[in-house]
Design a protein around this motif. Structure first.
Motif, PDB file in Angstrom:
ATOM      1  N   GLN A  76       3.762   3.199   6.222  1.00  0.00           N
ATOM      2  CA  GLN A  76       3.520   3.940   4.980  1.00  0.00           C
ATOM      3  C   GLN A  76       3.620   3.025   3.764  1.00  0.00           C
ATOM      4  O   GLN A  76       2.806   3.095   2.841  1.00  0.00           O
ATOM      5  CB  GLN A  76       4.512   5.104   4.856  1.00  0.00           C
ATOM      6  N   ARG A  77       4.617   2.161   3.771  1.00  0.00           N
ATOM      7  CA  ARG A  77       4.810   1.235   2.649  1.00  0.00           C
ATOM      8  C   ARG A  77       3.622   0.294   2.518  1.00  0.00           C
ATOM      9  O   ARG A  77       3.085   0.089   1.423  1.00  0.00           O
ATOM     10  CB  ARG A  77       6.107   0.432   2.837  1.00  0.00           C
ATOM     11  N   GLU A  78       3.182  -0.242   3.640  1.00  0.00           N
ATOM     12  CA  GLU A  78       2.060  -1.184   3.624  1.00  0.00           C
ATOM     13  C   GLU A  78       0.754  -0.484   3.253  1.00  0.00           C
ATOM     14  O   GLU A  78      -0.053  -1.040   2.501  1.00  0.00           O
ATOM     15  CB  GLU A  78       1.937  -1.888   4.971  1.00  0.00           C
ATOM     16  N   GLU A  79       0.557   0.720   3.771  1.00  0.00           N
ATOM     17  CA  GLU A  79      -0.653   1.483   3.459  1.00  0.00           C
ATOM     18  C   GLU A  79      -0.757   1.749   1.963  1.00  0.00           C
ATOM     19  O   GLU A  79      -1.850   1.718   1.388  1.00  0.00           O
ATOM     20  CB  GLU A  79      -0.637   2.791   4.234  1.00  0.00           C
ATOM     21  N   LYS A  80       0.383   1.986   1.343  1.00  0.00           N
ATOM     22  CA  LYS A  80       0.411   2.286  -0.086  1.00  0.00           C
ATOM     23  C   LYS A  80       0.592   1.031  -0.938  1.00  0.00           C
ATOM     24  O   LYS A  80       0.705   1.122  -2.156  1.00  0.00           O
ATOM     25  CB  LYS A  80       1.509   3.316  -0.363  1.00  0.00           C
ATOM     26  N   ARG A  81       0.655  -0.099  -0.256  1.00  0.00           N
ATOM     27  CA  ARG A  81       0.772  -1.411  -0.918  1.00  0.00           C
ATOM     28  C   ARG A  81       1.972  -1.491  -1.856  1.00  0.00           C
ATOM     29  O   ARG A  81       1.883  -1.997  -2.978  1.00  0.00           O
ATOM     30  CB  ARG A  81      -0.516  -1.757  -1.650  1.00  0.00           C
ATOM     31  N   ILE A  82       3.084  -0.998  -1.342  1.00  0.00           N
ATOM     32  CA  ILE A  82       4.328  -1.062  -2.107  1.00  0.00           C
ATOM     33  C   ILE A  82       5.145  -2.226  -1.556  1.00  0.00           C
ATOM     34  O   ILE A  82       5.433  -2.262  -0.360  1.00  0.00           O
ATOM     35  CB  ILE A  82       5.127   0.255  -1.990  1.00  0.00           C
ATOM     36  N   PRO A  83       5.506  -3.187  -2.388  1.00  0.00           N
ATOM     37  CA  PRO A  83       6.272  -4.340  -1.905  1.00  0.00           C
ATOM     38  C   PRO A  83       7.649  -3.935  -1.366  1.00  0.00           C
ATOM     39  O   PRO A  83       8.251  -2.955  -1.831  1.00  0.00           O
ATOM     40  CB  PRO A  83       6.439  -5.223  -3.151  1.00  0.00           C
ATOM     41  N   GLN A  84       8.135  -4.703  -0.416  1.00  0.00           N
ATOM     42  CA  GLN A  84       9.460  -4.452   0.149  1.00  0.00           C
ATOM     43  C   GLN A  84      10.523  -4.422  -0.935  1.00  0.00           C
ATOM     44  O   GLN A  84      11.447  -3.606  -0.869  1.00  0.00           O
ATOM     45  CB  GLN A  84       9.825  -5.522   1.178  1.00  0.00           C
TER      46      GLN A  84
END
Length: 94
Positions: A13-21
């Motif tokens: 989900q984080r990667e799909e939404k391109r939200i950095p760690q």
């Protein structure tokens, strides 16, 4: 209680939404290496962290909490011969 499936879901989900760690880690008040371990299922995600995860990842809180609980039950008790019966009794108690 470590859930590889839930951690992988959060990572996807984080990667799909391109939200950095670093953004998610900050919301959870952990460092990025801890978040990485959570996403890999090497470190436990706490129930108290589900709400901030739902907010930062824009995921329905109810759906995410249900997934968290379900994945952790499976992770902890999969293969137990009386799991279904135990869940039925648990449902009656709550």
């Amino acid at each position: 209680m470590k859930s590889v499936e839930f951690g992988a879901y959060i990572k996807a989900q984080r990667e799909e939404k391109r939200i950095p760690q670093r953004i998610v880690a900050h919301a959870l008040n952990v460092d990025t290496s801890t978040l990485s371990k959570m996403e890999l299922g090497e470190r436990q995600i706490l129930i108290s962290q589900v709400k901030p995860l739902s907010e930062i990842l824009n995921i329905d809180f109810k759906a995410l909490q249900i997934k968290y609980i379900s994945d952790n039950i499976i992770s902890d008790f999969s293969g137990q011969p009386y799991l279904k019966e135990a869940l039925k009794i648990t449902e009656q108690k709550i």
